[in-house]
Design a protein around this motif. Structure first.
Motif, short mmCIF file in Angstrom:
data_model
loop_
_atom_site.label_atom_id
_atom_site.label_comp_id
_atom_site.label_asym_id
_atom_site.label_seq_id
_atom_site.Cartn_x
_atom_site.Cartn_y
_atom_site.Cartn_z
N GLY A 51 0.78 -1.22 0.00
CA GLY A 51 0.00 0.00 0.00
C GLY A 51 0.82 1.27 0.00
O GLY A 51 0.27 2.37 0.12
N SER A 52 2.14 1.17 -0.16
CA SER A 52 2.99 2.36 -0.09
C SER A 52 2.77 3.33 -1.25
O SER A 52 3.13 4.50 -1.15
CB SER A 52 4.46 1.97 0.00
N ALA A 53 2.17 2.86 -2.36
CA ALA A 53 1.93 3.73 -3.51
C ALA A 53 0.49 4.24 -3.55
O ALA A 53 0.10 4.92 -4.49
CB ALA A 53 2.25 2.99 -4.81
N LYS A 54 -0.27 3.95 -2.52
CA LYS A 54 -1.67 4.35 -2.49
C LYS A 54 -1.79 5.87 -2.63
O LYS A 54 -1.13 6.63 -1.93
CB LYS A 54 -2.33 3.90 -1.18
#
Length: 75
Positions: A51-54
Motif C-alpha cells: 500500500g505504499s503507492a496508495k
C-alpha cells in the motif's frame, strides 16, 4: 584480510570468496597480475510495504478506451 585470486584459476571456490566479502574482507580478482574486479557487498534494498503507492498512481478515465490507431480494425 585481503583475498586475491587469479582470474584464470579454474579451481576458484566462489562461495568462499563471497562469504569472505560478506564478512567484510576485501576480495580482489586479478588478471595478468593486475587487479580487475573487487567483490563488494550490496546494501540491502528497502523492504517493500503493501500500500505504499496508495494515492500516488492515477489512471486516466479513458485508460481502457480503444486507441484511434485501431479504429479501422474495430469496425
Amino acid at each position: 584480510m585481503l583475498n586475491q585470486i587469479n582470474y584464470n584459476d579454474s579451481g576458484v571456490r566462489w562461495r568462499k570468496l563471497v562469504d569472505a566479502a560478506l564478512r567484510g574482507e576485501k576480495v580482489i580478482i586479478a588478471k595478468d597480475g593486475k587487479q580487475i574486479v573487487e567483490l563488494v557487498v550490496m546494501a540491502p534494498s528497502t523492504p517493500r510495504t503493501v500500500g505504499s503507492a496508495k494515492g500516488k498512481i492515477r489512471l486516466a478515465s479513458d485508460f481502457d478506451a480503444p486507441l484511434d490507431d485501431f479504429n479501422e480494425y474495430a469496425a
